[in-house]
Design a protein around this motif. Structure first.
Motif, short mmCIF file in Angstrom:
data_model
loop_
_atom_site.label_atom_id
_atom_site.label_comp_id
_atom_site.label_asym_id
_atom_site.label_seq_id
_atom_site.Cartn_x
_atom_site.Cartn_y
_atom_site.Cartn_z
N SER A 95 -9.61 -5.69 10.69
CA SER A 95 -9.34 -4.14 10.09
C SER A 95 -8.37 -3.33 10.52
CB SER A 95 -10.86 -3.46 10.05
OG SER A 95 -11.71 -4.03 9.58
N PHE A 96 -8.00 -3.28 11.81
CA PHE A 96 -7.19 -2.72 12.74
C PHE A 96 -5.61 -3.23 12.24
CE2 PHE A 96 -4.27 -2.31 16.43
CZ PHE A 96 -4.41 -0.94 16.43
N ILE A 97 -5.49 -4.55 12.04
CA ILE A 97 -4.34 -5.09 11.54
C ILE A 97 -4.17 -4.58 10.05
CG2 ILE A 97 -3.12 -7.20 10.72
CD1 ILE A 97 -4.74 -8.56 13.26
N MET A 98 -4.85 -4.58 9.19
CA MET A 98 -4.70 -3.98 7.96
C MET A 98 -4.57 -2.74 7.89
SD MET A 98 -4.66 -7.18 6.67
CE MET A 98 -4.73 -6.82 4.65
N ILE A 99 -5.26 -1.85 8.65
CA ILE A 99 -4.80 -0.36 8.74
C ILE A 99 -3.27 0.02 9.25
CG2 ILE A 99 -5.21 1.83 10.04
CD1 ILE A 99 -8.08 0.82 10.22
N LEU A 100 -2.89 -0.96 10.12
CA LEU A 100 -1.39 -1.00 10.65
C LEU A 100 -0.63 -1.27 9.49
CD1 LEU A 100 -1.39 -2.12 14.06
CD2 LEU A 100 -1.15 0.27 13.15
N ALA A 101 -0.86 -2.43 8.70
CA ALA A 101 -0.15 -2.95 7.74
C ALA A 101 -0.09 -1.73 6.62
CB ALA A 101 -0.93 -4.04 6.92
N GLY A 102 -1.17 -1.08 6.26
CA GLY A 102 -1.26 -0.19 5.31
C GLY A 102 -0.21 0.93 5.61
N ILE A 103 -0.16 1.41 6.92
CA ILE A 103 0.83 2.64 7.31
C ILE A 103 2.21 1.90 7.07
CG2 ILE A 103 1.77 3.77 9.25
CD1 ILE A 103 -1.40 3.59 10.41
N PHE A 104 2.48 0.90 7.40
CA PHE A 104 3.83 0.14 7.32
C PHE A 104 4.28 0.06 5.94
CE2 PHE A 104 3.11 -1.97 11.88
CZ PHE A 104 4.25 -0.97 12.24
N ILE A 105 3.39 -0.25 4.77
CA ILE A 105 3.63 -0.48 3.45
C ILE A 105 3.95 1.09 3.07
CG2 ILE A 105 2.56 -0.73 1.26
CD1 ILE A 105 0.84 -3.16 2.51
N PHE A 106 3.02 2.00 3.47
CA PHE A 106 3.29 3.37 2.92
C PHE A 106 4.80 3.99 3.23
CE2 PHE A 106 3.45 8.02 3.80
CZ PHE A 106 3.33 8.23 2.34
N TYR A 124 7.21 1.93 4.16
CA TYR A 124 8.22 1.15 3.27
C TYR A 124 8.42 1.87 1.79
CZ TYR A 124 9.88 -2.45 0.17
OH TYR A 124 10.81 -3.31 -0.77
N LEU A 125 7.45 2.06 1.39
CA LEU A 125 7.53 2.69 -0.06
C LEU A 125 8.05 3.82 0.14
CD1 LEU A 125 3.74 2.05 -1.50
CD2 LEU A 125 5.63 0.88 -2.17
N ASP A 139 7.24 -3.07 -13.00
CA ASP A 139 7.17 -4.30 -13.67
C ASP A 139 7.49 -3.82 -15.32
OD1 ASP A 139 4.95 -3.22 -15.10
OD2 ASP A 139 3.41 -4.53 -14.21
N ASN A 140 7.31 -4.45 -16.25
CA ASN A 140 7.76 -4.24 -17.47
C ASN A 140 6.82 -2.94 -18.31
OD1 ASN A 140 9.83 -6.14 -17.89
ND2 ASN A 140 8.35 -7.86 -18.30
N ASN A 141 5.67 -2.82 -17.83
CA ASN A 141 4.85 -1.70 -18.34
C ASN A 141 4.49 -0.39 -17.42
OD1 ASN A 141 4.59 -3.13 -20.84
ND2 ASN A 141 3.49 -4.80 -19.64
N THR A 142 5.12 -0.55 -16.10
CA THR A 142 4.79 0.58 -15.30
C THR A 142 5.85 0.71 -14.26
OG1 THR A 142 2.57 -1.02 -14.79
CG2 THR A 142 2.96 0.88 -13.29
N CYS A 143 5.87 2.30 -13.88
CA CYS A 143 6.92 2.58 -13.29
C CYS A 143 6.48 3.94 -12.24
CB CYS A 143 7.94 3.24 -14.17
SG CYS A 143 7.65 4.62 -15.24
N LEU A 144 7.45 4.01 -11.38
CA LEU A 144 7.01 5.15 -10.55
C LEU A 144 7.99 6.02 -10.87
CD1 LEU A 144 5.87 6.01 -7.54
CD2 LEU A 144 7.83 4.91 -6.67
N ALA A 145 7.63 7.51 -10.82
CA ALA A 145 8.42 8.45 -11.50
C ALA A 145 8.43 9.66 -10.60
CB ALA A 145 7.87 9.01 -12.88
N LYS A 146 9.42 10.52 -10.65
CA LYS A 146 9.51 11.72 -9.81
C LYS A 146 10.06 12.85 -10.74
CE LYS A 146 14.08 11.33 -7.83
NZ LYS A 146 14.83 11.12 -6.59
N ILE A 147 9.59 14.01 -10.67
CA ILE A 147 9.62 15.08 -11.75
C ILE A 147 11.06 15.75 -11.46
CG2 ILE A 147 8.93 17.43 -12.66
CD1 ILE A 147 6.04 16.42 -12.00
N THR A 148 12.12 15.89 -12.18
CA THR A 148 13.08 16.57 -11.92
C THR A 148 13.04 18.22 -12.39
OG1 THR A 148 14.20 16.08 -14.32
CG2 THR A 148 14.55 14.60 -12.32
#
Length: 197
Positions: free
Chosen positions: A62-73, A75-76, A188-197
């Protein structure tokens, strides 16, 4: 458009962040720390191995996966600094943010109360996490992410007008409506990440 399968699995790990925090708290065992301290003092691996229980394995994992979650965030956060589309309008916006809650109540909450003291339940927990992850990615439900909801991201379904109109599932920080203008990156083909301008 290539599918970002690795990113989808990363988002799945991030979606289970609350589960890993819960398991981390439930599996805390101060005796394990004293055993680890004895190992480092005596350099005797057998002391440590003899004291390891399924609860300790869940705690460490769990500790390793918590750290992985922080690194993933992180990275994103930094990987999407560039690559945004030109400004586009949206139409037919529907709020789909209930997907976060459905994922949390259907998949995460039942696993929170898992008994972490038994090898059998630990193995069952591992199998369920892997199986749910495969379903999560194969069915493209990776956007149903309660951790992103806590960070203020919402899910919408809308048509994006960019050299024609196409309907997407949109992950966006904040609210969008039919009068919004956004920039987006396809996940992917049907999903996107967006930001409001």
């Amino acid at each position: 458009m290539r599918n970002r399968t690795g990113l989808k699995y990363a988002l799945y790990i991030l979606s289970l962040w609350l589960l890993f925090i819960s398991l981390f708290i439930m599996s805390y065992d101060k005796k394990f720390f004293s055993s680890a301290l004895n190992y480092f003092n005596d350099r005797d691996a057998m002391i440590l191995l003899s004291k390891i229980t399924p609860k300790n394995i869940v705690f460490a994992s769990s500790f390793i996966m918590i750290l992985a979650g922080i690194f993933i965030f992180l990275y994103l956060l930094f990987s999407f600094r560039a690559g945004w589309s030109v400004a586009c309008t949206v139409s037919d916006v529907k709020n789909e943010s209930h997907e976060h809650l459905e994922f949390l109540t259907t998949y995460v909450m039942p696993l929170v109360f898992t008994d972490v003291n038994s090898k059998r339940t630990m193995l069952n927990l591992l199998i369920m996490i892997v199986a749910i992850g495969m379903i999560y990615v194969k069915t493209n439900r990776f956007y149903s992410n309660p951790s992103l909801a806590l960070l203020g991201f919402r899910i919408f379904r809308a048509k994006i007008h960019d050299r024609g109109a196409k309907e997407f599932v949109i992950i966006c920080h904040g609210e969008i409506d039919d009068s919004s203008t956004i920039r987006y990156i396809r996940l992917d083909n049907n999903t996107c990440l967006a930001k409001i301008t």
